[in-house]
Design an enzyme around this catalytic site. Structure first.
Site, PDB file in Angstrom:
ATOM      1  N   GLN A   1     -17.477   4.422  10.580  1.00  0.00           N
ATOM      2  CA  GLN A   1     -17.929   5.816  10.606  1.00  0.00           C
ATOM      3  C   GLN A   1     -18.683   6.235   9.350  1.00  0.00           C
ATOM      4  O   GLN A   1     -18.198   6.013   8.234  1.00  0.00           O
ATOM      5  CB  GLN A   1     -16.725   6.736  10.769  1.00  0.00           C
ATOM      6  CG  GLN A   1     -17.095   8.214  10.773  1.00  0.00           C
ATOM      7  CD  GLN A   1     -15.946   9.075  11.255  1.00  0.00           C
ATOM      8  OE1 GLN A   1     -15.079   9.443  10.485  1.00  0.00           O
ATOM      9  NE2 GLN A   1     -15.935   9.365  12.537  1.00  0.00           N
TER      10      GLN A   1
ATOM     11  N   HIS B   1     -17.578   6.172   5.447  1.00  0.00           N
ATOM     12  CA  HIS B   1     -16.370   6.982   5.316  1.00  0.00           C
ATOM     13  C   HIS B   1     -15.114   6.335   5.861  1.00  0.00           C
ATOM     14  O   HIS B   1     -14.077   6.365   5.219  1.00  0.00           O
ATOM     15  CB  HIS B   1     -16.616   8.313   6.020  1.00  0.00           C
ATOM     16  CG  HIS B   1     -15.520   9.309   5.857  1.00  0.00           C
ATOM     17  ND1 HIS B   1     -15.092   9.731   4.623  1.00  0.00           N
ATOM     18  CD2 HIS B   1     -14.760   9.978   6.760  1.00  0.00           C
ATOM     19  CE1 HIS B   1     -14.123  10.620   4.772  1.00  0.00           C
ATOM     20  NE2 HIS B   1     -13.885  10.771   6.054  1.00  0.00           N
TER      21      HIS B   1
ATOM     22  N   ARG C   1     -14.051   8.001  15.233  1.00  0.00           N
ATOM     23  CA  ARG C   1     -12.869   8.825  14.983  1.00  0.00           C
ATOM     24  C   ARG C   1     -13.257  10.293  14.886  1.00  0.00           C
ATOM     25  O   ARG C   1     -14.270  10.640  14.291  1.00  0.00           O
ATOM     26  CB  ARG C   1     -12.197   8.402  13.671  1.00  0.00           C
ATOM     27  CG  ARG C   1     -11.058   9.298  13.266  1.00  0.00           C
ATOM     28  CD  ARG C   1     -10.293   8.784  12.073  1.00  0.00           C
ATOM     29  NE  ARG C   1     -10.991   8.881  10.805  1.00  0.00           N
ATOM     30  CZ  ARG C   1     -11.185  10.009  10.114  1.00  0.00           C
ATOM     31  NH1 ARG C   1     -10.769  11.156  10.598  1.00  0.00           N
ATOM     32  NH2 ARG C   1     -11.816   9.988   8.959  1.00  0.00           N
TER      33      ARG C   1
ATOM     34  N   LEU D   1     -17.505  13.071  -0.524  1.00  0.00           N
ATOM     35  CA  LEU D   1     -17.303  13.790   0.732  1.00  0.00           C
ATOM     36  C   LEU D   1     -17.332  15.304   0.550  1.00  0.00           C
ATOM     37  O   LEU D   1     -16.713  15.845  -0.365  1.00  0.00           O
ATOM     38  CB  LEU D   1     -15.935  13.376   1.291  1.00  0.00           C
ATOM     39  CG  LEU D   1     -15.478  14.028   2.582  1.00  0.00           C
ATOM     40  CD1 LEU D   1     -16.373  13.589   3.728  1.00  0.00           C
ATOM     41  CD2 LEU D   1     -14.032  13.648   2.860  1.00  0.00           C
TER      42      LEU D   1
ATOM     43  N   ARG E   1     -18.827  13.172  14.421  1.00  0.00           N
ATOM     44  CA  ARG E   1     -19.528  12.669  13.242  1.00  0.00           C
ATOM     45  C   ARG E   1     -20.628  11.666  13.554  1.00  0.00           C
ATOM     46  O   ARG E   1     -21.665  11.662  12.902  1.00  0.00           O
ATOM     47  CB  ARG E   1     -18.503  12.032  12.295  1.00  0.00           C
ATOM     48  CG  ARG E   1     -17.598  13.074  11.706  1.00  0.00           C
ATOM     49  CD  ARG E   1     -16.468  12.464  10.906  1.00  0.00           C
ATOM     50  NE  ARG E   1     -15.673  13.546  10.331  1.00  0.00           N
ATOM     51  CZ  ARG E   1     -14.541  13.356   9.659  1.00  0.00           C
ATOM     52  NH1 ARG E   1     -14.079  12.131   9.487  1.00  0.00           N
ATOM     53  NH2 ARG E   1     -13.877  14.379   9.179  1.00  0.00           N
TER      54      ARG E   1
ATOM     55  N   GLY F   1       0.841  -1.198   0.000  1.00  0.00           N
ATOM     56  CA  GLY F   1       0.000   0.000   0.000  1.00  0.00           C
ATOM     57  C   GLY F   1       0.868   1.237   0.000  1.00  0.00           C
ATOM     58  O   GLY F   1       1.889   1.304   0.703  1.00  0.00           O
ATOM     59  N   ALA F   2       0.494   2.218  -0.816  1.00  0.00           N
ATOM     60  CA  ALA F   2       1.315   3.430  -0.939  1.00  0.00           C
ATOM     61  C   ALA F   2       0.457   4.680  -0.809  1.00  0.00           C
ATOM     62  O   ALA F   2       0.616   5.657  -1.526  1.00  0.00           O
ATOM     63  CB  ALA F   2       2.076   3.425  -2.260  1.00  0.00           C
ATOM     64  N   GLY F   3      -0.473   4.643   0.160  1.00  0.00           N
ATOM     65  CA  GLY F   3      -1.140   5.874   0.575  1.00  0.00           C
ATOM     66  C   GLY F   3      -0.285   6.532   1.644  1.00  0.00           C
ATOM     67  O   GLY F   3       0.917   6.240   1.764  1.00  0.00           O
ATOM     68  N   GLY F   4      -0.908   7.374   2.439  1.00  0.00           N
ATOM     69  CA  GLY F   4      -0.153   8.127   3.435  1.00  0.00           C
ATOM     70  C   GLY F   4       0.644   7.247   4.380  1.00  0.00           C
ATOM     71  O   GLY F   4       1.843   7.479   4.613  1.00  0.00           O
ATOM     72  N   ALA F   5       0.031   6.213   4.934  1.00  0.00           N
ATOM     73  CA  ALA F   5       0.721   5.382   5.927  1.00  0.00           C
ATOM     74  C   ALA F   5       1.870   4.609   5.291  1.00  0.00           C
ATOM     75  O   ALA F   5       2.974   4.542   5.841  1.00  0.00           O
ATOM     76  CB  ALA F   5      -0.261   4.419   6.588  1.00  0.00           C
ATOM     77  N   GLY F   6       1.629   4.027   4.118  1.00  0.00           N
ATOM     78  CA  GLY F   6       2.670   3.249   3.445  1.00  0.00           C
ATOM     79  C   GLY F   6       3.847   4.131   3.046  1.00  0.00           C
ATOM     80  O   GLY F   6       5.013   3.759   3.224  1.00  0.00           O
TER      81      GLY F   6
ATOM     82  N   HIS G   1     -19.743   9.587   7.565  1.00  0.00           N
ATOM     83  CA  HIS G   1     -19.502  11.030   7.569  1.00  0.00           C
ATOM     84  C   HIS G   1     -20.841  11.713   7.294  1.00  0.00           C
ATOM     85  O   HIS G   1     -21.555  11.321   6.371  1.00  0.00           O
ATOM     86  CB  HIS G   1     -18.480  11.382   6.489  1.00  0.00           C
ATOM     87  CG  HIS G   1     -17.949  12.775   6.617  1.00  0.00           C
ATOM     88  ND1 HIS G   1     -18.721  13.881   6.383  1.00  0.00           N
ATOM     89  CD2 HIS G   1     -16.714  13.234   6.963  1.00  0.00           C
ATOM     90  CE1 HIS G   1     -17.978  14.973   6.583  1.00  0.00           C
ATOM     91  NE2 HIS G   1     -16.768  14.602   6.932  1.00  0.00           N
TER      92      HIS G   1
ATOM     93  N   GLU H   1     -15.913  18.351   6.680  1.00  0.00           N
ATOM     94  CA  GLU H   1     -16.363  18.945   7.927  1.00  0.00           C
ATOM     95  C   GLU H   1     -15.803  20.352   8.072  1.00  0.00           C
ATOM     96  O   GLU H   1     -16.350  21.192   8.790  1.00  0.00           O
ATOM     97  CB  GLU H   1     -15.818  18.057   9.052  1.00  0.00           C
ATOM     98  CG  GLU H   1     -16.438  18.201  10.379  1.00  0.00           C
ATOM     99  CD  GLU H   1     -16.009  17.020  11.246  1.00  0.00           C
ATOM    100  OE1 GLU H   1     -16.312  15.867  10.878  1.00  0.00           O
ATOM    101  OE2 GLU H   1     -15.354  17.255  12.257  1.00  0.00           O
TER     102      GLU H   1
ATOM    103  N   PHE I   1     -12.671  22.115  13.841  1.00  0.00           N
ATOM    104  CA  PHE I   1     -13.122  20.846  13.290  1.00  0.00           C
ATOM    105  C   PHE I   1     -13.977  20.134  14.326  1.00  0.00           C
ATOM    106  O   PHE I   1     -13.855  20.393  15.519  1.00  0.00           O
ATOM    107  CB  PHE I   1     -11.910  19.976  12.913  1.00  0.00           C
ATOM    108  CG  PHE I   1     -11.941  19.518  11.487  1.00  0.00           C
ATOM    109  CD1 PHE I   1     -11.495  20.345  10.478  1.00  0.00           C
ATOM    110  CD2 PHE I   1     -12.446  18.264  11.143  1.00  0.00           C
ATOM    111  CE1 PHE I   1     -11.550  19.932   9.154  1.00  0.00           C
ATOM    112  CE2 PHE I   1     -12.496  17.854   9.832  1.00  0.00           C
ATOM    113  CZ  PHE I   1     -12.040  18.686   8.831  1.00  0.00           C
TER     114      PHE I   1
END
Lengths: 249, 583
Positions: free
Chosen positions: B242, B355, B397, B254, B288, B14-19, B244, B257, B118
């Site tokens: 969750q 979401h 969350r 989306l 939410r 996986g190469a989103g933010g965490a990866g 949203h 918020e 937020f």
């Protein structure tokens, strides 16, 4: 409780069922010698996107149709394609705006692998060639660097790029000359050249001053028209040209 | 089908933010392969809009302890307080890191990183909304994804783009078992690749595609949790999903918020600002779960808008047009594109949209996967981001804490993996490890069944939306379970049109559907068993929180026969005592 009179505008009132005729350029490298056209008829809602139409073809008529998709609302850049002759993202163009008779082709200027899927590797290699990352050699310590809203605004437009490739693959120079880095790479260089925190503008300008760089641009504005993010791509290229000519110390 | 073998110290799936954040920790230190079924910049981190909270105090007084309190309260006291403390403390460093990486934050007039309000984020333990969310217009996630990818390009990270992981490999048995790699399918060729590695980190994101109306990308199909669950790794707190509050009506895209953070108001069909009734102090900026339920109630009680009275409005019409242009440009574009409405003058029809998964692969604060109620670590296996459950989000969350989670725990997971792989030998695996994946693919390719992937997936999504979404009952969950079991039977007879080996998405969608069915079943079983209402899990038949019996995490286990059993583990308590959740 606070109450306000809400002026109703019903989005749903405008939605109607429509017959959609799709003509899609197909190519399967395991079977076909050359691309060929296939036609499909569907009943869809006018509020459906072109991507919805492709998903419906794949799900209900012909599962062999291949196309990339992910977010389906214009932020991931997966589904750039040619829709009625113009580069668009399938997911942000509604049937109600592009019409019910649709000709869909892969983008031009990159090798077609299968159907609407093109080889993005040359595109990303061009992107990587312009040093598309912040280069700041001064130690910022453990604190944020400050940047005025004016300095931040200087490169705001080019931060919007989603690397979909619609700009580069709409450019006649890019089609004709494989060596040209293309508008998308220049946009991503611009994003750092004009960032007040960056210290490698001169290196990027050297790269873009080469034969493969900005001077290939013939200001046809195809890229600006194609950009689904509304980036003023041609203007960004012109700003880089000007920086090469006038602003370098 | 050709089979290729690769040897690495570490594999990141996986190469989103965490990866990507994990990859920045491993790059240059240990030989790393980052495997993604997309191109990294297509990942759904890029769709996040509103911001990333950290108590920088750039625009008003704030402390990380206040952020931690809000997160604990927002989690409805199911979040583990040790992990929440770490996340809220390290949030400040995580924002500074991103600034140093080049992230173009929106700035204050003095040039500091600007911050905005937020949902659920408050000053001094609930007094009033606080400006804590660092942001870049309404495309903070896009900027985070681009910035992390740019840094990965600078660090020369080794990506395997458009490779999809369908199996995880282990070496040894019982307590000697450790992670040993993955098997991936190369989309461009149809070849299989065996990656043998000392460490494996999963960062595959969420699984919103089990629901009909979702903000999630088509590609969010729970691949990581699905693969691990099949290999006996438990899943934690899957019943907490969750919704949203503000998805575009009928589509689910989306609308941040941050729109309410900028002053936007929710109104029902009568024009009433109904959140004043539900959360008198923070109103439209309640968490939410509460806002989604409030919208559900307005619609159910006949106060919805539209011909079918099945939506409410997000009203921005009172905001200065220049504020909408400067702070909410992208969502304004979505409203114009998909609804043909002008947010400066038209109230926007919205409905809750699936979401974010609070639950996932259980980990400790180092990103190490833990496999039982005693938090026993499975060596070499890591998870981070939405696919993981640390648990910092508990039962609900808070907005912005997902972008924070991927940065804090992506970094921690990457660091922990580097340390681990530097001290262990390379695994030794037989060539036959590829067989189960090859057999699954062959079975689908040669299937003579008549069931279609799209039909089964569509029916699953409708059932989950109707019976297991914002409001649930024992009856509705049993109905959902019944549908899932029928679909599971039909899935055995699924067939695909495309028999080719080049970009065969027909095949990969069929394999993804297997994960969607598994995950939906675990979600429903956990929700049916949990006879209370907490956070995003609301039971009309058990409408109160029951701390005496249910302040515990669910662990769902799958045995080799496919039977699912539920187990529980305690919540890590801290300085914030459980209290009634009012805003």
């Amino acid at each position: 409780m606070t109450t306000t009179t809400v002026e109703h505008t019903e989005p749903t009132a405008l939605i109607k069922e429509v017959d959609v005729h799709l003509t899609i350029k197909r190519f399967n490298p395991e079977v076909d010698v050359r691309p060929h056209w296939r036609e499909y008829d569907l009943r869809l809602k006018s509020s459906d996107t072109v991507l919805n139409a492709l998903i419906a073809v794949k799900g209900t008529i012909d599962g062999t149709l291949s196309f990339r998709r992910s977010c389906a609302h214009g932020v991931c850049g997966s589904d750039a394609m040619m829709i009625n002759g113009a580069n668009r993202l399938g997911c942000v163009n509604l049937i109600s705006s592009v019409g019910t008779d649709l000709v869909i082709e892969p983008v031009r200027g990159l090798p077609v692998i299968k159907d609407l899927v093109v080889d993005m590797e040359p595109f990303f290699a061009q992107y990587r060639s312009v040093l598309p990352y912040l280069i700041a050699n001064d130690d910022p310590g453990y604190k944020e660097r400050y940047q005025s809203p004016e300095d931040r605004a200087r490169f705001d437009d080019t931060t919007k790029c989603i690397l979909c490739g619609a700009c580069s693959t709409s450019c006649p120079v890019y089609w004709a000359n494989g060596a040209y880095v293309g508008p998308a790479a220049i946009v991503n260089a611009h994003r750092f050249i004009f960032d007040s925190r960056d210290q490698a503008a001169s290196e990027r300008l050297d790269i873009l001053n080469q034969k493969s760089g900005v001077w290939r641009c013939r200001t046809s504005f195809n890229c600006t028209e194609a950009c689904p993010r509304g980036i003023k791509v041609t203007q960004a290229i012109e700003e880089v040209k000007r920086a090469i000519l006038y602003d370098r110390s | 089908m050709n089979i290729h073998y690769h040897s690495y110290d570490a594999v990141i799936v996986g190469a989103g933010g965490a990866g990507l954040r994990a990859a920045l920790e491993t790059a240059g230190k240990v030989r790393t392969a980052v495997i993604t079924k997309l191109y990294p910049t297509r990942s759904h981190t890029g769709a996040a809009q509103g911001g990333m909270c950290a108590a920088l105090s750039n625009v008003e007084e704030d402390y990380w302890e206040w952020h931690a309190f809000d997160t604990v309260k927002g989690s409805d006291y199911l979040g583990d307080q040790d992990a929440i403390d770490i996340m809220c403390q390290e949030a400040i460093d995580a924002v500074i890191d991103l600034e140093h990486f080049g992230l173009p934050f929106s700035r204050t007039p003095e040039g500091k990183i600007d911050q905005r309000r937020f949902g659920g984020h408050t000053r001094n333990h609930g007094e009033a909304p606080v400006r804590r969310a660092c942001y870049a217009a309404d495309r903070t996630g896009h900027m985070i994804l681009q910035t992390l990818y740019q840094q990965c390009v600078a660090a020369d990270v080794n990506f395997f783009n458009e490779f999809q992981v369908f199996d995880v490999l282990f070496e040894g048995e019982g307590s000697a078992r450790r992670a040993a790699g993955v098997v991936a399918y190369e989309l461009a060729t149809g070849d299989l690749h065996v990656f043998v590695s000392k460490g494996v980190l999963f960062a595959t994101g969420g699984y919103g595609r089990i629901f009909q109306i979702t903000s999630n990308a088509h590609t969010l199909t729970g691949d990581g949790p699905g693969v691990l669950f099949h290999r006996g790794i438990p899943l934690e707190d899957m019943e907490f999903y969750q919704f949203h509050p503000t998805g575009i009506y009928g589509i689910g895209i989306l609308l941040t918020e941050g729109a309410r953070g900028e002053g936007g108001i929710l109104r029902n069909g009568l024009g009433e600002r109904f959140m004043e009734r539900v959360a008198p102090t923070v109103k439209d900026l309640a968490p939410r779960d509460m806002v989604a339920r409030a919208i559900h109630a307005e619609i159910k009680e006949g106060r919805g808008a539209g011909p079918d009275k099945d939506y409410v409005y997000l009203d921005l019409t009172h905001l200065p047009p220049e504020q909408i242009d400067a702070k909410l440009p992208d969502i304004s574009g979505f409203v114009r594109t998909y609804l043909g409405l002008e947010p400066k003058t038209d109230p926007i029809p919205i409905q809750p949209t699936a979401h974010y998964a609070m639950g996932g692969i259980p980990t400790n604060v180092h990103g190490e996967v833990v496999i039982d109620a005693d938090n026993t670590v499975l060596p070499g296996l890591y998870a981070a981001g939405e696919c993981a459950c640390v648990s910092v989000h508990g039962a609900n969350r808070l907005g912005t804490n997902s972008l924070l989670d991927i940065n804090v725990f992506g970094r921690r997971g990457g660091r922990a993996m580097v340390e681990y792989v530097q001290g262990v030998d390379h695994p030794d695996l037989p060539r036959s490890v590829v067989d189960p994946t090859r057999e699954r693919i062959d079975a689908l390719m040669n299937s003579t069944g008549h069931e279609k992937v799209g039909a089964i997936r569509g029916e699953l999504q409708v059932a989950m939306m109707r019976d297991a979404s914002v409001v649930r009952t024992g009856e509705s969950l049993q109905a959902a379970l019944q549908v899932i079991h029928e679909l599971r039977d039909r899935y055995q007879k699924v067939a695909i049109d495309d028999k080719g080996s080049v970009f065969n998405y027909d095949l990969t969608e069929a394999l993804e559907l297997g994960s969607l069915l598994d995950i939906a079943e675990v979600l429903v079983l956990g929700a049916d068993a949990r006879k209370e209402s907490r956070g995003a899990h609301w039971r009309d038949d058990f409408p109160t929180r029951d701390d005496a019996n249910w302040m515990k995490h669910t662990l769902a286990h799958r045995d080799e026969s496919g039977a699912i059993t539920l187990d529980y583990k305690p919540v890590v308590q801290g300085r914030y005592e459980p209290m009634e959740r009012k805003y």
